[in-house]
Design a protein around this motif. Structure first.
Motif, short mmCIF file in Angstrom:
data_model
loop_
_atom_site.label_atom_id
_atom_site.label_comp_id
_atom_site.label_asym_id
_atom_site.label_seq_id
_atom_site.Cartn_x
_atom_site.Cartn_y
_atom_site.Cartn_z
N MET A 82 40.22 45.36 78.36
CA MET A 82 39.22 44.34 78.68
C MET A 82 39.90 42.97 78.79
O MET A 82 40.67 42.59 77.92
N LEU A 83 39.57 42.26 79.85
CA LEU A 83 40.14 40.94 80.06
C LEU A 83 39.25 39.86 79.45
O LEU A 83 38.02 39.95 79.51
N ARG A 119 48.35 46.76 86.71
CA ARG A 119 47.46 47.13 87.83
C ARG A 119 46.74 48.44 87.62
O ARG A 119 45.64 48.63 88.14
N GLN A 120 47.32 49.36 86.85
CA GLN A 120 46.68 50.66 86.64
C GLN A 120 45.35 50.52 85.90
O GLN A 120 44.52 51.42 85.94
N HIS A 121 45.10 49.37 85.27
CA HIS A 121 43.86 49.15 84.53
C HIS A 121 42.72 48.63 85.40
O HIS A 121 41.63 48.35 84.90
N LYS A 122 43.00 48.46 86.69
CA LYS A 122 41.97 48.01 87.66
C LYS A 122 41.47 46.59 87.38
O LYS A 122 40.33 46.25 87.65
N TYR A 123 42.36 45.74 86.82
CA TYR A 123 41.96 44.37 86.53
C TYR A 123 41.67 43.56 87.79
O TYR A 123 41.00 42.54 87.74
N GLY A 124 42.17 44.03 88.92
CA GLY A 124 41.85 43.36 90.19
C GLY A 124 40.35 43.30 90.42
O GLY A 124 39.82 42.29 90.89
N TYR A 125 39.67 44.40 90.08
CA TYR A 125 38.21 44.41 90.23
C TYR A 125 37.55 43.43 89.26
O TYR A 125 36.63 42.70 89.63
N VAL A 183 47.49 40.35 90.20
CA VAL A 183 47.50 41.07 88.92
C VAL A 183 48.95 41.44 88.63
O VAL A 183 49.67 41.92 89.52
N LEU A 184 49.37 41.22 87.41
CA LEU A 184 50.72 41.56 86.98
C LEU A 184 50.99 43.04 87.26
O LEU A 184 50.15 43.88 86.99
N TYR A 210 47.27 45.92 103.37
CA TYR A 210 47.33 47.12 102.54
C TYR A 210 46.26 47.14 101.45
O TYR A 210 46.00 48.18 100.83
N LEU A 211 45.57 46.03 101.23
CA LEU A 211 44.51 45.95 100.22
C LEU A 211 43.10 46.01 100.81
O LEU A 211 42.12 45.76 100.11
N LYS A 212 42.99 46.37 102.10
CA LYS A 212 41.68 46.41 102.76
C LYS A 212 40.67 47.26 101.98
O LYS A 212 39.54 46.84 101.77
N LYS A 213 41.08 48.46 101.58
CA LYS A 213 40.15 49.37 100.89
C LYS A 213 39.68 48.76 99.56
O LYS A 213 38.50 48.84 99.22
N PHE A 214 40.59 48.13 98.84
CA PHE A 214 40.23 47.44 97.59
C PHE A 214 39.12 46.42 97.87
O PHE A 214 38.09 46.39 97.18
N TYR A 215 39.30 45.59 98.90
CA TYR A 215 38.30 44.58 99.21
C TYR A 215 37.03 45.19 99.79
O TYR A 215 35.92 44.70 99.53
N ASN A 216 37.15 46.29 100.57
CA ASN A 216 35.96 47.00 101.05
C ASN A 216 35.10 47.45 99.87
O ASN A 216 33.87 47.37 99.91
#
Length: 147
Positions: free
Chosen positions: A1-2, A85-91, A80-81, A117-123
């Motif tokens: 948790m952030l 990144r595996q923790h999905k902190y970008g979301y 994200v460091l 390369y991050l299109k799907k993340f933003y979609n």
């Protein structure tokens, strides 16, 4: 948790400013092997979203009200460091950024300049591509909008 904090430029401590510039440099300059001017004079106008885990800055974005970067409000320098990144902190940091734009600027339309390369993340965050891909600092990007 952030633990997520929203700060104007003049509210950042010297330590926080150092940490966010270090994180941006570590990812955008070193990891992505991209020589560009990160300190672009726009940080003073931005709202800064800082995501901490165990008191270490691991995620960050900067936000702009309409007219300060694009015609629409915008989110940039999404980072994200690498080893977090595996923790999905970008979301987490993006969702906090979307809420902050609504709360601080009363806006729901948001424009971003996304690395392709991050299109799907933003979609997944309801951003849709607009226009054609383009190169920014040698990296393929695409404009995206969220309404």
């Amino acid at each position: 948790m952030l633990d997520i904090f929203t700060k104007k430029f003049n509210e950042l401590t010297t330590q926080q400013l150092y940490e966010l510039l270090q994180l941006r440099s570590e990812v955008f300059v070193v990891e992505q092997d991209c020589v560009y001017q990160d300190i672009d004079g726009k940080d003073k106008k931005a709202l800064h979203i800082l995501g901490y885990k165990n008191e270490k800055l691991v995620a960050y974005t900067r936000l702009f009200k309409p007219g300060d970067y694009f015609k629409k409000s915008s989110i940039g320098r999404v980072v994200v460091l690498k080893n977090e990144r595996q923790h999905k902190y970008g979301y987490d940091i993006m969702e906090a950024s979307i809420v902050a734009i609504k709360n601080h600027y009363n806006e729901t339309e948001i424009k971003i300049s996304a690395q392709v390369y991050l299109k799907k993340f933003y979609n997944n965050l309801e951003f849709k591509e607009i226009g054609e891909e383009y190169l920014e600092d040698g990296i393929p990007h695409i404009a995206m909008m969220r309404s």
